[in-house]
Design an enzyme around this catalytic site. Structure first.
Site, PDB file in Angstrom:
ATOM      1  N   LYS A 109       0.835  -1.216   0.000  1.00 47.91           N
ATOM      2  CA  LYS A 109       0.000   0.000   0.000  1.00 47.91           C
ATOM      3  C   LYS A 109       0.869   1.264   0.000  1.00 47.91           C
ATOM      4  O   LYS A 109       0.645   2.169  -0.788  1.00 47.91           O
ATOM      5  CB  LYS A 109      -0.931   0.014   1.227  1.00 47.91           C
ATOM      6  CG  LYS A 109      -1.908  -1.152   1.268  1.00 47.91           C
ATOM      7  CD  LYS A 109      -2.900  -1.029   2.408  1.00 47.91           C
ATOM      8  CE  LYS A 109      -2.305  -1.145   3.801  1.00 47.91           C
ATOM      9  NZ  LYS A 109      -1.784  -2.494   4.133  1.00 47.91           N
ATOM     10  N   ARG A 165      -9.992   0.197   8.367  1.00 49.75           N
ATOM     11  CA  ARG A 165      -9.443  -1.102   8.732  1.00 49.75           C
ATOM     12  C   ARG A 165     -10.410  -1.913   9.583  1.00 49.75           C
ATOM     13  O   ARG A 165     -10.108  -3.036   9.952  1.00 49.75           O
ATOM     14  CB  ARG A 165      -8.187  -0.864   9.571  1.00 49.75           C
ATOM     15  CG  ARG A 165      -6.895  -1.390   8.961  1.00 49.75           C
ATOM     16  CD  ARG A 165      -5.790  -0.849   9.843  1.00 49.75           C
ATOM     17  NE  ARG A 165      -4.555  -1.534   9.684  1.00 49.75           N
ATOM     18  CZ  ARG A 165      -3.468  -0.981   9.126  1.00 49.75           C
ATOM     19  NH1 ARG A 165      -3.531   0.223   8.629  1.00 49.75           N
ATOM     20  NH2 ARG A 165      -2.337  -1.653   9.077  1.00 49.75           N
ATOM     21  N   ARG A 174      11.729  -4.980   4.907  1.00 52.60           N
ATOM     22  CA  ARG A 174      11.264  -3.608   4.654  1.00 52.60           C
ATOM     23  C   ARG A 174      12.072  -2.577   5.424  1.00 52.60           C
ATOM     24  O   ARG A 174      12.439  -2.786   6.576  1.00 52.60           O
ATOM     25  CB  ARG A 174       9.796  -3.513   5.051  1.00 52.60           C
ATOM     26  CG  ARG A 174       9.224  -2.126   4.936  1.00 52.60           C
ATOM     27  CD  ARG A 174       7.752  -2.135   4.819  1.00 52.60           C
ATOM     28  NE  ARG A 174       7.067  -2.470   6.054  1.00 52.60           N
ATOM     29  CZ  ARG A 174       5.744  -2.518   6.163  1.00 52.60           C
ATOM     30  NH1 ARG A 174       4.992  -2.273   5.112  1.00 52.60           N
ATOM     31  NH2 ARG A 174       5.178  -2.818   7.306  1.00 52.60           N
ATOM     32  N   ARG A 212      10.853  -0.751  10.864  1.00 49.64           N
ATOM     33  CA  ARG A 212       9.743  -0.442  11.750  1.00 49.64           C
ATOM     34  C   ARG A 212       9.761  -1.325  12.999  1.00 49.64           C
ATOM     35  O   ARG A 212      10.095  -2.505  12.921  1.00 49.64           O
ATOM     36  CB  ARG A 212       8.417  -0.643  11.010  1.00 49.64           C
ATOM     37  CG  ARG A 212       8.029   0.551  10.195  1.00 49.64           C
ATOM     38  CD  ARG A 212       6.849   0.291   9.311  1.00 49.64           C
ATOM     39  NE  ARG A 212       5.728  -0.366   9.948  1.00 49.64           N
ATOM     40  CZ  ARG A 212       4.523  -0.467   9.401  1.00 49.64           C
ATOM     41  NH1 ARG A 212       4.306   0.080   8.200  1.00 49.64           N
ATOM     42  NH2 ARG A 212       3.548  -1.100   9.999  1.00 49.64           N
ATOM     43  N   ARG A 269      -0.236  -8.979  13.479  1.00 46.32           N
ATOM     44  CA  ARG A 269      -0.881  -8.089  12.501  1.00 46.32           C
ATOM     45  C   ARG A 269      -1.657  -8.882  11.457  1.00 46.32           C
ATOM     46  O   ARG A 269      -2.721  -8.467  11.005  1.00 46.32           O
ATOM     47  CB  ARG A 269       0.178  -7.184  11.843  1.00 46.32           C
ATOM     48  CG  ARG A 269       0.567  -6.031  12.752  1.00 46.32           C
ATOM     49  CD  ARG A 269       1.964  -5.540  12.495  1.00 46.32           C
ATOM     50  NE  ARG A 269       2.110  -4.921  11.208  1.00 46.32           N
ATOM     51  CZ  ARG A 269       3.256  -4.877  10.526  1.00 46.32           C
ATOM     52  NH1 ARG A 269       4.353  -5.421  11.027  1.00 46.32           N
ATOM     53  NH2 ARG A 269       3.310  -4.278   9.368  1.00 46.32           N
TER      54      ARG A 269
HETATM   55  P1  AMP Z   1       0.536   0.460   8.749  1.00 50.20           P
HETATM   56  O1  AMP Z   1       1.636   1.456   8.597  1.00 50.20           O
HETATM   57  O2  AMP Z   1      -0.676   0.787   7.900  1.00 50.20           O
HETATM   58  O3  AMP Z   1       0.984  -0.963   8.591  1.00 50.20           O
HETATM   59  O4  AMP Z   1       0.036   0.596  10.257  1.00 50.20           O
HETATM   60  C1  AMP Z   1       0.892   0.319  11.326  1.00 50.20           C
HETATM   61  C2  AMP Z   1       0.112   0.180  12.622  1.00 50.20           C
HETATM   62  O5  AMP Z   1      -0.564   1.410  12.904  1.00 50.20           O
HETATM   63  C3  AMP Z   1      -0.994  -0.874  12.609  1.00 50.20           C
HETATM   64  O6  AMP Z   1      -0.505  -2.167  12.890  1.00 50.20           O
HETATM   65  C4  AMP Z   1      -1.900  -0.339  13.719  1.00 50.20           C
HETATM   66  O7  AMP Z   1      -1.358  -0.577  14.995  1.00 50.20           O
HETATM   67  C5  AMP Z   1      -1.833   1.170  13.475  1.00 50.20           C
HETATM   68  N1  AMP Z   1      -2.865   1.608  12.505  1.00 50.20           N
HETATM   69  C6  AMP Z   1      -2.670   2.111  11.266  1.00 50.20           C
HETATM   70  N2  AMP Z   1      -3.830   2.392  10.675  1.00 50.20           N
HETATM   71  C7  AMP Z   1      -4.798   2.072  11.565  1.00 50.20           C
HETATM   72  C8  AMP Z   1      -6.209   2.112  11.536  1.00 50.20           C
HETATM   73  N3  AMP Z   1      -6.873   2.539  10.456  1.00 50.20           N
HETATM   74  N4  AMP Z   1      -6.872   1.685  12.625  1.00 50.20           N
HETATM   75  C9  AMP Z   1      -6.220   1.245  13.734  1.00 50.20           C
HETATM   76  N5  AMP Z   1      -4.893   1.162  13.818  1.00 50.20           N
HETATM   77  C10 AMP Z   1      -4.173   1.574  12.747  1.00 50.20           C
END
Ligand code: AMP
Length: 237
Positions: free
Chosen positions: A25, A101, A140, A173, A184
């Site tokens: 993404k 999400r 990553r 990360r 996740r």
């Molecule tokens: P990402 O960078 O999209 O993989 O998001 C990393 C982490 O941020 C996720 O594992 C969640 O802990 C949190 N996060 C990101 N987007 C959301 C969302 N829409 N709702 C809840 N937690 C989120």
């Protein structure tokens, strides 16, 4: 690149990138923003900035993010609303990344957009096999300055450890550990994947095969977006 820019009368597109962790993404969002100029709203990036800046929100979100769980709907929605208002005002179009999400987040988004005279135009579901996801997540790296995504093998930076765009430091990360990745994936299966059905009911869902490298996947998205832009321009006239 020769992209049709929407006429001022056209409604800006509101799009979302959807898919499990590691589906690409963030990488695709950067390519699409470069090409189409959308406002990029990635909730994960926004949360990481809050953590970096040690804001009250960042402090609340940090532990749950590190463990691989989801931050509460309420916190994420409040954070996103402000950014969405600004992005709607700019009329550049919006590319959501990592939001919605959960079913509740989708309901919130529909209500929020409706209240501001907009609707979600399309959701692109990036379809990737588990094997590819794990390889991508474990290798990553991210730029500390702009958030651009790299991979130690598949998409290395020109200078090791430094971003091609701004020389920012590349880092791994905190949630790209084996334990957190497993969590996740579980969270994705139980809370996020089910939202696909709601997108389908609204007829906004488009499946994008995304196992291949980024430059192969990108045109599959771009062609769909050009179609949507052409339609928005015609409708807007
Ligand atoms: P990402 O960078 O999209 O993989 O998001 C990393 C982490 O941020 C996720 O594992 C969640 O802990 C949190 N996060 C990101 N987007 C959301 C969302 N829409 N709702 C809840 N937690 C989120």
């Amino acid at each position: 690149m020769t992209t049709p820019t929407p006429t001022p009368s056209a409604e800006p597109l509101i799009l979302a990138l959807f898919g499990p962790p590691g589906s690409g993404k963030g990488t695709q969002a950067h390519l699409l923003v470069e090409e189409f100029g959308f406002a990029h709203l990635a909730t994960g990036d926004l949360l990481r900035l809050e953590i970096r800046d040690k804001t009250p929100l960042g402090l609340q979100a940090e532990a749950v993010m590190k463990s691989g769980g989801l931050v509460s709907d309420d916190l994420v929605q409040r954070m996103l609303s402000e950014h969405m208002l600004r992005a709607l005002e700019s009329r550049r179009g919006i590319l959501l990344d990592g939001f919605p999400r959960t079913a509740a987040q989708f309901e919130f988004l529909e209500r929020f957009l409706g209240e501001h005279g907009h609707r979600l135009d399309a959701v692109f579901n990036l379809e990737v096999t588990m094997e590819v996801l794990i390889t991508r997540l474990t290798g990553r790296r991210l730029c500390r300055v702009c958030g651009r995504v790299y991979h130690v093998v598949n998409m290395p930076a020109k200078v090791e450890g430094r971003c091609d765009d701004d020389s920012g430091e590349l880092y791994q990360r905190a949630d790209d550990t084996r334990e957190s990745i497993e969590k996740r994936m579980e969270v994705y299966e139980s809370q996020t994947r089910p939202v696909l059905e709601a997108f389908q009911q609204r007829q906004v869902l488009l499946g994008i095969p995304a196992n291949e490298e980024a430059r192969i996947v990108h045109p599959r998205l771009a062609v769909q977006i050009r179609r949507l832009l052409a339609r928005a321009t015609t409708v807007g006239q």
